[in-house]
Design a protein around this motif. Structure first.
Motif, PDB file in Angstrom:
ATOM      1  N   SER A  24      69.687 -54.815   2.278  1.00  0.00           N
ATOM      2  CA  SER A  24      70.217 -55.305   1.001  1.00  0.00           C
ATOM      3  C   SER A  24      71.349 -56.330   1.207  1.00  0.00           C
ATOM      4  O   SER A  24      71.838 -56.921   0.245  1.00  0.00           O
ATOM      5  N   HIS A  25      71.749 -56.542   2.442  1.00  0.00           N
ATOM      6  CA  HIS A  25      72.845 -57.489   2.681  1.00  0.00           C
ATOM      7  C   HIS A  25      72.332 -58.923   2.565  1.00  0.00           C
ATOM      8  O   HIS A  25      71.245 -59.237   3.058  1.00  0.00           O
ATOM      9  N   PRO A  26      73.095 -59.810   1.927  1.00  0.00           N
ATOM     10  CA  PRO A  26      72.604 -61.195   1.747  1.00  0.00           C
ATOM     11  C   PRO A  26      72.317 -61.931   3.051  1.00  0.00           C
ATOM     12  O   PRO A  26      71.565 -62.910   3.041  1.00  0.00           O
ATOM     13  N   LEU A  27      72.881 -61.484   4.150  1.00  0.00           N
ATOM     14  CA  LEU A  27      72.630 -62.195   5.410  1.00  0.00           C
ATOM     15  C   LEU A  27      71.586 -61.498   6.291  1.00  0.00           C
ATOM     16  O   LEU A  27      71.419 -61.855   7.453  1.00  0.00           O
ATOM     17  N   TYR A  28      70.911 -60.530   5.723  1.00  0.00           N
ATOM     18  CA  TYR A  28      69.962 -59.740   6.523  1.00  0.00           C
ATOM     19  C   TYR A  28      68.937 -60.608   7.275  1.00  0.00           C
ATOM     20  O   TYR A  28      68.793 -60.502   8.490  1.00  0.00           O
ATOM     21  N   ILE A  29      68.279 -61.503   6.553  1.00  0.00           N
ATOM     22  CA  ILE A  29      67.236 -62.338   7.187  1.00  0.00           C
ATOM     23  C   ILE A  29      67.883 -63.267   8.223  1.00  0.00           C
ATOM     24  O   ILE A  29      67.403 -63.410   9.348  1.00  0.00           O
TER      25      ILE A  29
END
Ligand code: SF4
Length: 276
Positions: free
Chosen positions: A224-229
């Motif tokens: 769910s973290h915005p920087l996951y990808i």
């Protein structure tokens, strides 16, 4: 929306710094309103509430000035990183002025202040910085000049062009400046156009250019973290190729370029291997 403000008392104002070439760190606040999505500082913030609700709670170190006044008389003068786990010029500083008082005490007592910020509020203290030219350096973190990008990762920090203008202003006063391009995030701010624009800015402001890749931390690996990808991409990214390109562009523009893991101006460039 405003942060919840608490206050704490500290026993120490100048802590030993783990960063090479910084002797001490000084952080007048715990927590940071800028709430950058990649911020690593939360990992070094021991108050759990603040670390887990990054950007929402700020603790003011209410007695830091008084403690610092004593410490500068008994500690050996050295280089002090101002704002190593918080932005010392985040908005709350406009009212508390702890950073202003602290740098004034440091500079009056033979210490060197190395300030890193994203906030133009540092311009308020130009009078002190100018008076102590040669004993102070100011670095602005600018990850991109495109507001659409910075608003994704640095939602509450001043827009990048305002930071660039502030960098011009500080530099035009003859104060040593540097630009920190980091973190470099795959497919977000790693394109050549961004690099060229930022190196141009470093050149125009006579600033040293520091760069650093996204350092993947466990909190980024939550889906769910915005920087996951981006964090997953960063693991197999051709960093060496990018770093070499950065050095090449800096060479063309005659800008001094250094790896940002060591981002204070007094440090020497080492081989790239150390930073990959
Ligand atoms: S400005 Fe610096 S300390 Fe503040 S949230 Fe952003 S990266 Fe963290």
């Amino acid at each position: 929306m405003k942060p919840k403000i608490t206050s704490i008392r500290v026993r120490e104002a100048l802590s030993k710094s783990g960063l090479p070439d910084l002797d001490y760190a000084l952080n007048p606040y715990m927590g940071c309103w800028h709430a950058c999505t990649y911020c690593y500082a939360r990992l070094y913030t021991h108050l759990r509430d603040i670390a887990e609700n990054w950007g929402e709670i700020i603790a003011v170190k209410e007695n830091i000035v008084e403690v610092l006044r004593h410490e500068v008389k008994v500690k050996k003068p050295g280089v002090v990183g101002v704002g190593t786990i918080t932005d010392a010029y985040q908005p709350i500083e406009a009212s508390y002025k702890l950073t202003r008082q602290s740098i004034s005490i440091l500079l009056d007592n033979g210490f060197h202040a190395s300030i890193q910020t994203k906030n133009t509020l540092v311009l308020r203290d130009l009078d002190i910085l100018v008076e102590h030219r040669g004993k102070v350096d100011v670095g602005f973190t600018i990850t991109s000049l495109d507001k659409k990008i910075t608003s994704l990762i640095e939602p509450r920090a001043p827009p990048p062009k305002a930071r660039a203008r502030a960098l011009y202003k500080v530099s035009s006063e003859g104060i040593e400046t540097w630009l920190f391009y980091g973190p470099i995030i795959p497919r977000l701010n790693d394109d050549l156009e961004t690099i060229k624009e930022l190196v141009e800015l470093a050149s125009a402001t006579n600033s040293v250019f520091y760069y650093d890749k996204l350092r993947v931390k466990p909190f980024m690996l939550n889906p769910s973290h915005p920087l996951y990808i981006a964090a997953k991409r960063a693991r197999n990214y051709p960093w060496r190729r990018l770093y070499e390109k950065i050095h090449e562009i800096c060479r063309m523009k005659r800008v001094e370029c250094r790896p940002g893991m060591e981002y204070t101006p007094t440090r020497q460039t080492s081989t790239l291997d150390k930073y990959l």
